[in-house]
Scaffold this motif. Structure first.
Motif, PDB file in Angstrom:
ATOM      1  N   GLU A 101     -37.240  24.585 -44.703  1.00  0.00           N
ATOM      2  CA  GLU A 101     -35.896  24.888 -45.179  1.00  0.00           C
ATOM      3  C   GLU A 101     -34.982  23.774 -44.670  1.00  0.00           C
ATOM      4  OE1 GLU A 101     -33.076  26.879 -47.289  1.00  0.00           O
ATOM      5  OE2 GLU A 101     -35.168  27.486 -47.158  1.00  0.00           O
ATOM      6  N   ILE A 102     -34.324  23.086 -45.592  1.00  0.00           N
ATOM      7  CA  ILE A 102     -33.429  21.991 -45.239  1.00  0.00           C
ATOM      8  C   ILE A 102     -31.998  22.505 -45.268  1.00  0.00           C
ATOM      9  CG2 ILE A 102     -32.672  19.655 -45.800  1.00  0.00           C
ATOM     10  CD1 ILE A 102     -35.670  19.963 -44.960  1.00  0.00           C
ATOM     11  N   ARG A 103     -31.309  22.338 -44.161  1.00  0.00           N
ATOM     12  CA  ARG A 103     -29.925  22.796 -44.013  1.00  0.00           C
ATOM     13  C   ARG A 103     -28.969  21.604 -44.068  1.00  0.00           C
ATOM     14  NH1 ARG A 103     -30.947  27.826 -43.238  1.00  0.00           N
ATOM     15  NH2 ARG A 103     -32.470  28.638 -41.810  1.00  0.00           N
TER      16      ARG A 103
ATOM     17  N   THR B   1     -29.804  20.409 -49.936  1.00  0.00           N
ATOM     18  CA  THR B   1     -30.288  21.515 -49.120  1.00  0.00           C
ATOM     19  C   THR B   1     -31.200  22.406 -49.948  1.00  0.00           C
ATOM     20  OG1 THR B   1     -28.337  22.836 -49.660  1.00  0.00           O
ATOM     21  CG2 THR B   1     -28.234  21.502 -47.645  1.00  0.00           C
TER      22      THR B   1
ATOM     23  N   ALA C 145     -27.823  16.629 -46.875  1.00  0.00           N
ATOM     24  CA  ALA C 145     -28.648  16.702 -45.676  1.00  0.00           C
ATOM     25  C   ALA C 145     -29.422  15.405 -45.465  1.00  0.00           C
ATOM     26  CB  ALA C 145     -29.627  17.873 -45.789  1.00  0.00           C
TER      27      ALA C 145
ATOM     28  N   LYS D 255     -27.933  16.963 -40.268  1.00  0.00           N
ATOM     29  CA  LYS D 255     -29.153  16.299 -39.815  1.00  0.00           C
ATOM     30  C   LYS D 255     -30.253  17.312 -39.521  1.00  0.00           C
ATOM     31  CE  LYS D 255     -26.767  12.338 -37.950  1.00  0.00           C
ATOM     32  NZ  LYS D 255     -26.481  11.509 -36.783  1.00  0.00           N
ATOM     33  N   ASN D 256     -31.436  17.055 -40.066  1.00  0.00           N
ATOM     34  CA  ASN D 256     -32.620  17.882 -39.843  1.00  0.00           C
ATOM     35  C   ASN D 256     -33.696  16.987 -39.248  1.00  0.00           C
ATOM     36  OD1 ASN D 256     -32.334  20.603 -41.728  1.00  0.00           O
ATOM     37  ND2 ASN D 256     -31.183  18.893 -42.516  1.00  0.00           N
ATOM     38  N   SER D 257     -34.273  17.391 -38.128  1.00  0.00           N
ATOM     39  CA  SER D 257     -35.382  16.652 -37.521  1.00  0.00           C
ATOM     40  C   SER D 257     -36.636  17.498 -37.698  1.00  0.00           C
ATOM     41  CB  SER D 257     -35.103  16.406 -36.041  1.00  0.00           C
ATOM     42  OG  SER D 257     -36.189  15.716 -35.465  1.00  0.00           O
ATOM     43  N   ILE D 258     -37.596  16.970 -38.458  1.00  0.00           N
ATOM     44  CA  ILE D 258     -38.807  17.723 -38.761  1.00  0.00           C
ATOM     45  C   ILE D 258     -40.021  16.885 -38.394  1.00  0.00           C
ATOM     46  CG2 ILE D 258     -40.175  18.835 -40.559  1.00  0.00           C
ATOM     47  CD1 ILE D 258     -37.541  19.353 -42.053  1.00  0.00           C
TER      48      ILE D 258
ATOM     49  N   VAL E 297     -33.014  14.013 -43.407  1.00  0.00           N
ATOM     50  CA  VAL E 297     -34.239  14.455 -42.753  1.00  0.00           C
ATOM     51  C   VAL E 297     -34.941  13.247 -42.154  1.00  0.00           C
ATOM     52  CG1 VAL E 297     -36.523  15.507 -43.050  1.00  0.00           C
ATOM     53  CG2 VAL E 297     -34.551  16.457 -44.244  1.00  0.00           C
TER      54      VAL E 297
END
Length: 142
Positions: A127-129, A83, A32, A132-135, A34
């Motif tokens: 929670e990281i999937r 993840t 993943a 690509k994760n945008s937080i 972030v």
């Protein structure tokens, strides 16, 4: 003429190997990625660091928070992270003035509430999937 063609093929082969080697070096075994922005009460706050600490153990991921609040995290110099569930800590401190490059500067004044510097106390959990994760992280001064 055949000698020129052979030389050209050799150069083409070397270039292809270099391209493959370069692309291979930039890949990551992490599942993943972030990215995001950190703000305090809706405003940019400044340069700092961010840490994603895995709840179930493992290597933490860290990143630098830029002046515009943006960040990207890496795990041990490798882009991305595994993840899972992460608690997050943020540290944004005032940069000390008049420090020489060779000196180890003292920690500057904290510009955010102290609770955010401790992953267990920050109240920030995500929670990281895979992929690509945008937080975006909105800190509050209260």
């Amino acid at each position: 003429m055949n000698l020129k063609r052979a030389g050209s093929n050799l150069v083409d082969s070397i270039c292809m190997l270099m391209l493959v080697a370069t692309v291979g070096c930039s890949s990551s075994s992490q599942e993943a990625q972030v990215t995001g922005r950190v703000t305090l009460d809706g405003s940019r706050i400044g340069v700092g660091t961010i840490v994603f600490a895995p709840v179930e153990g493992g290597k933490p991921a860290t990143g630098s928070i830029e002046a515009d609040g943006s960040y990207v995290v890496n795990t041990s110099r490798e882009p991305g992270l595994a993840t899972g569930t992460y608690k997050v800590a943020v540290s944004i401190r005032e940069m000390p003035k008049d420090v020489k490059r060779s000196d180890q500067p003292p920690p500057g004044r904290l510009l955010i509430p102290g609770r955010y510097e401790q992953a267990d106390a920050s109240g920030l959990q995500f929670e990281i999937r895979p992929g690509k994760n945008s937080i975006d992280i909105e800190l509050t001064s209260t």
